[in-house]
Every structure is written in C-alpha cells, then in structure tokens.
Write a protein that holds these residues in place. Structure first.
Motif, PDB file in Angstrom:
ATOM      1  N   SER A 158       0.867  -1.194   0.075  1.00 23.62           N
ATOM      2  CA  SER A 158      -0.124   0.023   0.031  1.00 23.62           C
ATOM      3  C   SER A 158       0.877   1.228  -0.069  1.00 23.62           C
ATOM      4  O   SER A 158       0.594   2.332  -0.680  1.00 23.62           O
ATOM      5  N   TRP A 159       1.957   1.236   0.723  1.00 23.22           N
ATOM      6  CA  TRP A 159       2.824   2.346   0.895  1.00 23.22           C
ATOM      7  C   TRP A 159       3.459   2.610  -0.443  1.00 23.22           C
ATOM      8  O   TRP A 159       3.704   3.811  -0.743  1.00 23.22           O
ATOM      9  N   LEU A 160       4.091   1.459  -1.030  1.00 19.61           N
ATOM     10  CA  LEU A 160       4.775   1.588  -2.184  1.00 19.61           C
ATOM     11  C   LEU A 160       3.880   2.274  -3.481  1.00 19.61           C
ATOM     12  O   LEU A 160       3.982   3.073  -4.079  1.00 19.61           O
ATOM     13  N   ARG A 161       2.556   1.843  -3.339  1.00 23.78           N
ATOM     14  CA  ARG A 161       1.477   2.312  -4.151  1.00 23.78           C
ATOM     15  C   ARG A 161       1.385   3.913  -3.787  1.00 23.78           C
ATOM     16  O   ARG A 161       1.513   4.644  -5.094  1.00 23.78           O
ATOM     17  N   ASP A 162       1.229   4.224  -2.719  1.00 26.53           N
ATOM     18  CA  ASP A 162       1.005   5.726  -2.292  1.00 26.53           C
ATOM     19  C   ASP A 162       2.254   6.497  -2.993  1.00 26.53           C
ATOM     20  O   ASP A 162       2.105   7.297  -3.510  1.00 26.53           O
ATOM     21  N   CYS A 163       3.432   5.932  -2.773  1.00 24.20           N
ATOM     22  CA  CYS A 163       4.600   6.609  -3.176  1.00 24.20           C
ATOM     23  C   CYS A 163       4.638   6.762  -4.685  1.00 24.20           C
ATOM     24  O   CYS A 163       4.912   7.760  -5.439  1.00 24.20           O
ATOM     25  N   VAL A 164       4.509   5.706  -5.544  1.00 20.19           N
ATOM     26  CA  VAL A 164       4.539   5.621  -6.878  1.00 20.19           C
ATOM     27  C   VAL A 164       3.407   6.716  -7.429  1.00 20.19           C
ATOM     28  O   VAL A 164       3.643   7.508  -8.388  1.00 20.19           O
TER      29      VAL A 164
END
Length: 185
Positions: A84-90
C-alpha cells in the motif's frame, strides 16, 4: 512571516506545483513567476534556488508519505502495509514529472535541500519492509534502498507515454516479487 508574505509564498507554491505537474521539474522559474503574476525577483526572494522551491513544495508530501507509513505500520498486515505504501509513493511521484531523478540524486547528496526528506522517506519504507520481512511475508534479500529505487523505477514507467499503459500491471509484478509466497498483494 507576515500574513501577506505567507499568502504570496503559498500562492507561489501552488502555481509551482501545477507548473511542475504539467512541465516537469525543469520548468523555468521565470515561467513559474509569470504564471503567479509576480516578478522573478519576488519568486527568488521566497525561494533563492530551484532546489529551495522544490524542497518547500515536496517536503509536505514527503512528510505525508512518512506519516502514512507510520499509520500503515499499526493498522495493516505487514505485506499489505508495504504494498500500500509503495503504491502511495508511486502515485505521488507520478504527479510531479521528473521528481524521481531529483530524489535519486538528493538521497546521495547530503548537501541537497531534499536530502533529509528523501532519507526520512527511505527510512519509512525500510521500516515497513523490515516489518514484512520479520513476519516472513517479504523477501529477505532486499533493503530500504531497493524499495526507494523501486518507487523511482515504477514512477518512471508512469512518466513514459509509451509505457504508462503497462504501469499498473508492472506494479503488480514488482509488488508480487517483493513478497514471499506467504504474502499476497
């Protein structure tokens, strides 16, 4: 700071954010000043360098992504939190064309105005990764620097018109590769 000066600064940041979203981080400072209906000297009084402007513009977002990592640490399963955090960053990095190049350079340059924010962001991702690794749901052969690089790579895909249609599918491939068979995406 006086109220009118703060209002001018906030206006410059809003205009700069729009200009960077449209034209990328190399947008002319003169163009930003023109769009904001101020002289270049006014812009430079608030932000003496391009990097100072970018730091002011991006710091809030970096802080929000770091806070989001903290929320996810306590509210989600370790593997879900990491993805989820990876997606938010991207998603965030694709809002500002070219920002990943700046982030990659700033994290290696302690003199950069963006360095501390990038290091903090990388540390937030590293904590989420370590939590997922401790739970056995993330690969053990990667570290926070790898996660930071994956954010840049995935955001770059979204910046490329010919590759953008593949970005979501490739995000899934990369997220699956981060996780062990015990994890999901």
């Amino acid at each position: 700071m006086r109220a009118d000066a703060q209002k001018n600064r906030d206006h410059l940041l809003a205009v700069a954010g729009t200009a960077i979203a449209e034209q990328g981080v190399e947008v002319s400072l003169r163009d930003i000043a023109r769009r904001a209906d101020v002289g270049l000297a006014t812009l430079l009084r608030h932000f003496p360098t391009r990097e100072a402007l970018l730091d002011a513009l991006l710091r809030t977002s970096f802080d929000e992504l770091t806070a989001r990592a903290g929320e996810l640490e306590t509210s989600s399963a370790p593997d879900e939190a990491l993805v989820s955090w990876l997606r938010d960053c991207v998603v965030w990095t694709t809002e500002y064309r070219g920002v990943t190049v700046l982030m990659a350079a700033a994290i290696e340059d302690p003199d950069s105005a963006l360095h501390a924010s990038c290091v903090t962001l990388r540390s937030a991702g590293a904590r989420l990764l370590a939590r997922a690794q401790a739970a056995g749901t993330a690969r053990g052969d990667i570290d926070g620097s790898d996660v930071f690089a994956l954010v840049a790579m995935l955001a770059w895909l979204g910046d490329q018109p010919s590759l953008a249609p593949r970005a979501e599918r490739l995000f899934g491939v990369v997220a699956s590769a981060l996780l062990t068979s015990a994890g999901g995406s």
